[in-house]
Design a protein around this motif. Sequence first.
Motif, short mmCIF file in Angstrom:
data_model
loop_
_atom_site.label_atom_id
_atom_site.label_comp_id
_atom_site.label_asym_id
_atom_site.label_seq_id
_atom_site.Cartn_x
_atom_site.Cartn_y
_atom_site.Cartn_z
N GLU A 195 33.69 83.36 9.83
CA GLU A 195 32.07 83.88 9.29
C GLU A 195 32.32 85.20 8.63
O GLU A 195 33.30 85.99 8.62
CB GLU A 195 31.42 83.91 10.59
CG GLU A 195 31.10 82.81 11.41
CD GLU A 195 30.18 83.02 12.38
OE1 GLU A 195 30.04 84.35 12.92
OE2 GLU A 195 29.76 82.17 13.14
N PRO A 196 31.30 85.69 7.71
CA PRO A 196 31.26 86.69 7.09
C PRO A 196 31.62 88.02 7.80
O PRO A 196 32.22 89.03 7.41
CB PRO A 196 29.93 86.82 6.28
CG PRO A 196 29.33 85.37 6.30
CD PRO A 196 30.06 84.71 7.43
N LYS A 197 31.17 88.22 9.13
CA LYS A 197 31.35 89.17 9.89
C LYS A 197 32.69 88.94 10.57
O LYS A 197 32.84 90.24 11.43
CB LYS A 197 30.20 89.30 11.05
CG LYS A 197 30.15 88.00 11.93
CD LYS A 197 28.91 88.16 12.84
CE LYS A 197 29.02 86.85 13.74
NZ LYS A 197 27.90 86.81 14.72
N TYR A 198 33.50 88.19 10.32
CA TYR A 198 34.87 88.19 10.90
C TYR A 198 35.56 89.34 11.00
O TYR A 198 36.36 89.85 11.80
CB TYR A 198 35.35 87.13 10.15
CG TYR A 198 36.97 87.00 10.68
CD1 TYR A 198 37.34 86.38 11.94
CD2 TYR A 198 38.05 87.25 9.82
CE1 TYR A 198 38.64 86.07 12.48
CE2 TYR A 198 39.47 87.03 10.35
CZ TYR A 198 39.69 86.56 11.52
OH TYR A 198 40.97 86.24 11.90
N PRO A 199 35.68 90.12 9.87
CA PRO A 199 36.41 91.63 9.91
C PRO A 199 35.76 92.48 10.78
O PRO A 199 36.97 93.10 11.35
CB PRO A 199 35.99 91.98 8.21
CG PRO A 199 35.84 91.09 7.59
CD PRO A 199 35.08 90.14 8.49
N SER A 200 34.86 92.55 11.16
CA SER A 200 34.29 93.54 12.13
C SER A 200 33.98 92.92 13.28
O SER A 200 33.45 93.71 14.30
CB SER A 200 32.90 94.16 11.54
OG SER A 200 32.01 93.22 11.48
N THR A 201 34.37 91.73 13.81
CA THR A 201 34.16 91.07 15.14
C THR A 201 35.69 90.48 15.53
O THR A 201 36.31 91.39 16.48
CB THR A 201 33.03 90.13 14.99
OG1 THR A 201 33.50 89.21 13.87
CG2 THR A 201 31.84 90.49 14.77
N SER A 202 36.09 89.29 15.15
CA SER A 202 37.24 88.80 15.75
C SER A 202 38.44 89.70 15.18
O SER A 202 39.26 89.83 16.09
CB SER A 202 37.32 87.43 15.08
OG SER A 202 36.10 86.67 15.69
N LEU A 203 38.43 89.88 13.90
CA LEU A 203 39.58 90.59 13.24
C LEU A 203 39.77 91.80 13.97
O LEU A 203 40.83 92.48 14.35
CB LEU A 203 39.55 90.78 11.72
CG LEU A 203 40.76 91.03 11.06
CD1 LEU A 203 42.12 90.45 11.43
CD2 LEU A 203 40.67 90.90 9.66
N GLN A 204 38.51 92.47 14.13
CA GLN A 204 38.61 93.95 14.95
C GLN A 204 39.49 93.82 16.20
O GLN A 204 40.07 94.76 16.81
CB GLN A 204 37.23 94.55 14.91
CG GLN A 204 37.55 95.99 15.43
CD GLN A 204 35.88 96.31 15.49
OE1 GLN A 204 35.08 96.06 16.48
NE2 GLN A 204 35.31 97.38 14.88
N ALA A 205 38.86 92.69 16.90
CA ALA A 205 39.49 92.62 18.25
C ALA A 205 40.86 92.23 18.25
O ALA A 205 41.78 92.80 19.06
CB ALA A 205 38.79 91.43 18.82
N ILE A 206 41.18 91.56 17.31
CA ILE A 206 42.74 91.29 17.19
C ILE A 206 43.59 92.50 17.05
O ILE A 206 44.51 92.92 17.57
CB ILE A 206 43.14 90.51 15.86
CG1 ILE A 206 42.57 89.06 16.18
CG2 ILE A 206 44.58 90.40 15.53
CD1 ILE A 206 42.34 88.03 15.19
N ASN A 207 43.00 93.84 16.10
CA ASN A 207 43.62 94.73 15.93
C ASN A 207 43.53 95.78 17.20
O ASN A 207 44.41 96.34 17.27
CB ASN A 207 42.78 95.49 14.54
CG ASN A 207 42.85 94.76 13.27
OD1 ASN A 207 43.75 94.15 13.07
ND2 ASN A 207 41.77 95.10 12.44
N THR A 208 42.39 95.94 17.90
CA THR A 208 42.36 96.86 18.91
C THR A 208 42.92 96.16 20.25
O THR A 208 43.23 96.78 21.21
CB THR A 208 41.04 97.19 19.13
OG1 THR A 208 40.19 96.09 19.10
CG2 THR A 208 40.57 97.97 17.79
N GLN A 209 43.06 95.03 20.30
CA GLN A 209 43.52 94.13 21.55
C GLN A 209 44.89 93.39 21.25
O GLN A 209 46.02 93.93 21.94
CB GLN A 209 42.70 93.42 22.01
CG GLN A 209 41.37 93.97 22.18
CD GLN A 209 39.98 93.06 22.60
OE1 GLN A 209 40.19 91.87 23.21
NE2 GLN A 209 38.88 93.46 22.43
#
Length: 620
Positions: free
Chosen positions: A82-96
């Motif tokens: 989804e368009p919001k992927y960078p600030s949702t799922s990808l952000q969680a990948i980075n921080t978790q």
Amino acid sequence: MSKYLSLAQIRDSMGRLGRFHIFFATTFLVLKRNEAPVGQTMRLSLDAENREHLKRYFRLHPKSDYFFTPFQTRKNEGRWREPKYPSTSLQAINTQGFAGALLHIKNEKDWGWETGYLAFLASKLPKGQKLPLVDLAIWFERETRWDDDVTRADIARKFVGDFHLSDAELSTLFDATDLSSLTEEAAFESTPAKWDRIIEDFGIPVDVPREGGAILQFLEFSGIGPTKKLTFIPASRLNVITGDNGLGKTFLLDVAWWALTQEWAEEMIVPLEPVATPPQIKFSVATTADEKPAVTEFDAKGYRWKLLSPLSTVSGLVVYARVDGSFAVWDPANPQLVSKDACASFTREAVWNGGDGIEGLLRDWIRWQTRENEFPVFETFQKVIQRTKPPDIGELRVGSPTRVRGGSKEIPTLVHPYGRVPITYESAGIRRILTLAYLIVWAWEEHKLRAKDAGRREERQMVILLDEAEAHLHPKWQRVLLRALLGIAQDLHEELRIQYLIATHSPMVLASAESVWDEEIDRLFHLKLNANGKVSFEGVPFELRGTADSWLKSPSFDNLHPGSEAAEIAIRQAKNLISTPSPDVREIEVVTNHLADHIAADDPFWLRWIVFATEHGVKI
């Protein structure tokens, strides 16, 4: 001279990239390009940088804001993000998920690498594998134009420089070997690979409106119906399907309707008993014949047909005239008809007297006729009626409405040479023709209104499915039916094209097709019960045969004798006797009597039989 990476090379590289986590193609490269420090942080809006990175390298569909990933996915997850992927799922990948490699101050835009980031990242690689450097470079450079002497190794070196990959990172995380089996020559081509070919196996993102105006290009199903597997490749205009009762003509039309609309006209078709291999329906509803078919499987647990990938196209207007007099209509411009909660099927009673979603023939006819200035559709309706009329039956025109004794409303009429007849008193054949004409015209008029309301262009493609086209029709009407149907498109709109799927038992219908048949856009098919009890389906060459009798004796009707069953048996006995080396005179006399009892005096077979009988001393 210049060149581009070939589609074959890009697809080949994608196959190997699918083993690795998307982190290595997003956050890792974004931080490397921005030269994030090790052991300390720098100010960086990582979400925004990742978003721009994804837009540049992963936004493939020009009409979509979704991102395509060739990297590792979970089962049934799909390739689109989804368009919001960078600030949702990808952000969680980075921080978790990958927090062990990153230095980050919570709620701040400060990022860097932990001193032990290489060991941590290496632990996230598949066991015994490293990132394929050349394949990664090919994905990111797939649109770049290259000089003619460039190699894949050159592309990998450019990639290393663009993202500032260190020697330690290359040795720890990357495999620099060219793993492709393609030659250097096959890795390149003169034009860039098209985005739609890159993603053609992965469907389309959900935010892309499906392309309209499609027709049925391909249909194949297995595990359901009377055939083990049936493959149907229809022509763009006229498709005629023959076969005995019970072999699956209606079944084929029902599945074709579903392929066109993803709705069942009546009951959902399911396998009759549990099977080890899930039944499948493959179909292509598209504007061109080269689109890859969609695949659906029957989900026994969910008791539904499950589409395995999104559809990129949607059919144009579809009308299904069923043999029981009911109709189904599907219109991409009418959300009421294509809604899962709305009724797209109309009984014969509803078509005539009105019901949910339709005014009905009786009311619409009167409304159109009495307010003709307001409803130019009535002129179209009259044209369609006239098309279906045999030329030699005399006058048949629309009369003025009348009230039937004991009735409370006006009824439309038709004027025959012998007088005016309320249509409720017409024959079953004429009522079927009127119903078909009305539904086609009504569906088109409703579509025009809905398209106008939605601010969209009217469809230029329509599909009509017609089961037992000859039902209730006198041979005179059967003889003009196909020609009339093919002419209806120009009555509705000069640019409209109609694809017909027609099931018939009538040799008269096929005889009438000879004057309009075009082998480039028309096809003939036949369902047959073989000697081993299996049903087969195949295309049949269309040949000029001249008469309905000749068509009855064709493969389309299983070479059926045009006379009575008794006549067929008598002729078969005679032919067997003719082929006997030493026929008995008494047998010849018996067969002669049988022929005299069951075939006409002017039957052509008599010429052959008289010669044979006379040669053996039998006078006729």
